[in-house]
Design an enzyme around this catalytic site. Structure first.
Site, PDB file in Angstrom:
ATOM      1  N   GLY A 294      68.120 -57.817 -18.060  1.00  0.00           N
ATOM      2  CA  GLY A 294      68.590 -57.702 -19.449  1.00  0.00           C
ATOM      3  C   GLY A 294      70.019 -57.183 -19.479  1.00  0.00           C
TER       4      GLY A 294
ATOM      5  N   ARG B 213      67.242 -63.947 -15.633  1.00  0.00           N
ATOM      6  CA  ARG B 213      66.098 -63.533 -14.817  1.00  0.00           C
ATOM      7  C   ARG B 213      65.791 -64.762 -13.958  1.00  0.00           C
ATOM      8  NH1 ARG B 213      64.610 -58.643 -17.401  1.00  0.00           N
ATOM      9  NH2 ARG B 213      65.105 -58.696 -19.603  1.00  0.00           N
TER      10      ARG B 213
ATOM     11  N   ASP C 224      65.730 -52.094 -12.629  1.00  0.00           N
ATOM     12  CA  ASP C 224      64.865 -51.875 -11.467  1.00  0.00           C
ATOM     13  C   ASP C 224      64.619 -53.168 -10.679  1.00  0.00           C
ATOM     14  OD1 ASP C 224      62.803 -49.960 -10.188  1.00  0.00           O
ATOM     15  OD2 ASP C 224      61.641 -51.748 -10.639  1.00  0.00           O
TER      16      ASP C 224
ATOM     17  N   THR D 273      71.019 -51.019 -17.390  1.00  0.00           N
ATOM     18  CA  THR D 273      69.861 -51.315 -18.247  1.00  0.00           C
ATOM     19  C   THR D 273      69.829 -50.288 -19.372  1.00  0.00           C
ATOM     20  OG1 THR D 273      67.432 -51.297 -18.379  1.00  0.00           O
ATOM     21  CG2 THR D 273      68.386 -50.009 -16.612  1.00  0.00           C
TER      22      THR D 273
ATOM     23  N   ASP E 210      67.218 -49.176 -20.693  1.00  0.00           N
ATOM     24  CA  ASP E 210      65.913 -48.497 -20.702  1.00  0.00           C
ATOM     25  C   ASP E 210      65.898 -47.084 -20.114  1.00  0.00           C
ATOM     26  OD1 ASP E 210      64.816 -50.704 -21.880  1.00  0.00           O
ATOM     27  OD2 ASP E 210      64.160 -51.602 -19.991  1.00  0.00           O
TER      28      ASP E 210
ATOM     29  N   ASP F 291      65.218 -46.298 -17.136  1.00  0.00           N
ATOM     30  CA  ASP F 291      63.955 -46.204 -16.393  1.00  0.00           C
ATOM     31  C   ASP F 291      64.153 -46.187 -14.877  1.00  0.00           C
ATOM     32  OD1 ASP F 291      64.850 -48.794 -16.191  1.00  0.00           O
ATOM     33  OD2 ASP F 291      62.932 -49.731 -16.700  1.00  0.00           O
TER      34      ASP F 291
ATOM     35  N   ARG G 138      59.470 -50.319 -22.662  1.00  0.00           N
ATOM     36  CA  ARG G 138      58.117 -50.765 -22.315  1.00  0.00           C
ATOM     37  C   ARG G 138      57.376 -49.729 -21.473  1.00  0.00           C
ATOM     38  NH1 ARG G 138      59.661 -55.802 -19.735  1.00  0.00           N
ATOM     39  NH2 ARG G 138      61.543 -55.661 -20.951  1.00  0.00           N
TER      40      ARG G 138
HETATM   41  P1  ATP Z   1      65.836 -54.815 -17.306  1.00  0.00           P
HETATM   42  O1  ATP Z   1      65.598 -53.352 -17.043  1.00  0.00           O
HETATM   43  O2  ATP Z   1      66.895 -55.030 -18.297  1.00  0.00           O
HETATM   44  O3  ATP Z   1      64.584 -55.592 -17.563  1.00  0.00           O
HETATM   45  P2  ATP Z   1      65.737 -55.750 -14.572  1.00  0.00           P
HETATM   46  O4  ATP Z   1      66.784 -55.858 -13.537  1.00  0.00           O
HETATM   47  O5  ATP Z   1      64.605 -54.798 -14.286  1.00  0.00           O
HETATM   48  O6  ATP Z   1      66.475 -55.405 -15.926  1.00  0.00           O
HETATM   49  P3  ATP Z   1      64.047 -58.038 -14.089  1.00  0.00           P
HETATM   50  O7  ATP Z   1      63.810 -59.254 -14.919  1.00  0.00           O
HETATM   51  O8  ATP Z   1      62.878 -57.220 -13.697  1.00  0.00           O
HETATM   52  O9  ATP Z   1      65.149 -57.191 -14.880  1.00  0.00           O
HETATM   53  O10 ATP Z   1      64.787 -58.477 -12.736  1.00  0.00           O
HETATM   54  C1  ATP Z   1      65.913 -59.333 -12.731  1.00  0.00           C
HETATM   55  C2  ATP Z   1      65.783 -60.293 -11.571  1.00  0.00           C
HETATM   56  O11 ATP Z   1      65.741 -59.561 -10.336  1.00  0.00           O
HETATM   57  C3  ATP Z   1      64.520 -61.121 -11.574  1.00  0.00           C
HETATM   58  O12 ATP Z   1      64.635 -62.274 -12.357  1.00  0.00           O
HETATM   59  C4  ATP Z   1      64.354 -61.477 -10.106  1.00  0.00           C
HETATM   60  O13 ATP Z   1      65.195 -62.550  -9.740  1.00  0.00           O
HETATM   61  C5  ATP Z   1      64.847 -60.208  -9.420  1.00  0.00           C
HETATM   62  N1  ATP Z   1      63.718 -59.320  -9.121  1.00  0.00           N
HETATM   63  C6  ATP Z   1      62.936 -58.652 -10.002  1.00  0.00           C
HETATM   64  N2  ATP Z   1      61.971 -57.939  -9.385  1.00  0.00           N
HETATM   65  C7  ATP Z   1      62.123 -58.163  -8.060  1.00  0.00           C
HETATM   66  C8  ATP Z   1      61.434 -57.715  -6.885  1.00  0.00           C
HETATM   67  N3  ATP Z   1      60.382 -56.871  -6.941  1.00  0.00           N
HETATM   68  N4  ATP Z   1      61.864 -58.180  -5.693  1.00  0.00           N
HETATM   69  C9  ATP Z   1      62.916 -59.018  -5.615  1.00  0.00           C
HETATM   70  N5  ATP Z   1      63.607 -59.477  -6.676  1.00  0.00           N
HETATM   71  C10 ATP Z   1      63.226 -59.056  -7.880  1.00  0.00           C
END
Ligand code: ATP
Length: 319
Positions: free
Chosen positions: A11, A72, A103, A125, A127, A129, A171
């Protein structure tokens, strides 16, 4: 290290642009070549990568969102997609990567680390978190946006003498609710980490009404098990107070970053450059108090931080 890549993933959050600017300008200042990777890991896989110059990041520090765009990427988590990502890093001769995201994005960075790519993780992010840092880039802006909305809602809530459930993002982590709730003078703050006690919520509202209070604001983080609609229905049923629901939604993601977010993002972005220059392996960059800190990426992602119960207690006392 001579040539590095930078991407934003997951995000978007206000302040990501300030971080990109710091990486690009900090890297160029130190005679590095900087490659901007579009749409996070999706753009890495498809080779949507361009060299960046000083002017590539002109006039962006004040803008929300991310000029590199974000995505994503499900493909990144498949063996074929991951291999393509590694191939692109090799083809473009990128020696280290700055990943700005939440994360999941940093976990993606950890996978790359295990495949031999040094990664600097920046907490981008809203969040808040990520346990290894006190604050994430975008959180402060998001809290201020929610706060401004709560102010507007309070005006109309008072005029009509009604209660309002304000749903904010979060969340798994209730920090936006906690910070916006306490600083917005909410009567009740509900977060995913604490089960809802509907009797206590209603008791508080009734006590307020008996004291002549005209409005009641209940802040609910989106991850709370009881939905906003169910909460409003139960409050109406049990207290007889008209109760509206306002979902703040994506407005919390946008907007010009606050000074705090710009400053933090700039400092973290430059720390990433310094660590890459020093060949420091893979690190997660954060803030503790007013100090910019960095930890081993894998260790940082294992850290746990309990929510700050004292903020809920204080909100209860002061409202
Ligand atoms: P936000 O906190 O805004 O949701 P985020 O980075 O946690 O941000 P995610 O959609 O969870 O958002 O992750 C972004 C991208 O990182 C995913 O689309 C995927 O390509 C990669 N990713 C997420 N989780 C993993 C994981 N456990 N291992 C490897 N790659 C991951």
């Amino acid at each position: 290290m001579k040539r590095i890549g930078v991407l934003t993933s997951g995000g978007d959050s206000p302040g990501m642009n300030a971080a990109i600017r710091a990486v690009v300008r900090g890297g160029l200042y130190n005679k590095m070549e900087i490659y901007g990777i579009k749409r996070g890991y999706e753009g890495l896989i498809s080779g949507d990568i361009d060299e960046m110059q000083i002017s590539s990041v002109s006039d962006i520090i004040q803008r929300g969102g991310t000029v590199l765009r974000t995505a994503r990427s499900e493909r990144f988590q498949t063996p074929e997609g991951f291999k393509r990502a590694l191939d692109m890093i090799e083809n473009f001769e990128i020696e280290g990567l700055v990943v700005i995201g939440g994360d999941g994005s940093l976990r993606g960075g950890l996978d790359l680390t295990k495949a031999g790519v040094p990664v600097m993780g920046l907490p981008g992010t809203i969040d808040n978190d990520l346990a290894y840092t006190d604050f994430t880039i975008g959180f402060d802006t998001s809290v201020n946006t929610a706060l401004s909305a709560i102010g507007n809602i309070r005006d109309t809530s008072s005029s009509h003498g009604r209660a309002t459930v304000v749903e904010v993002m979060g969340r798994n982590c209730g920090d936006i609710a906690l910070y916006a709730g306490l600083s917005g003078g909410a009567e009740t703050i509900l977060i995913p980490e604490v089960p809802v006690d509907i009797n206590a919520v209603c008791r508080k509202l009734i006590q307020g009404r008996n004291r002549g209070k005209l409005h009641s604001i209940i802040i609910r983080a989106e991850g709370v098990a009881m939905s906003s609609a169910d909460l409003a229905d139960m409050i109406e049923e049990r207290t007889g107070m008209e109760t509206k629901v306002v979902v703040l939604g994506y407005i919390q993601r946008g907007g010009s970053p606050t000074a705090r977010d710009r400053l933090m993002a700039s400092r973290m972005g430059y720390r990433a450059v310094e660590l890459l220059l020093a060949d420091s392996g893979s690190r997660a960059i954060g803030i503790r108090g007013s100090e910019i800190v960095d930890y081993d990426l894998e260790e940082a992602l294992k850290m746990k931080r309990p929510h700050d119960e004292s903020i809920i207690d204080l909100a209860e006392i002061l409202s």
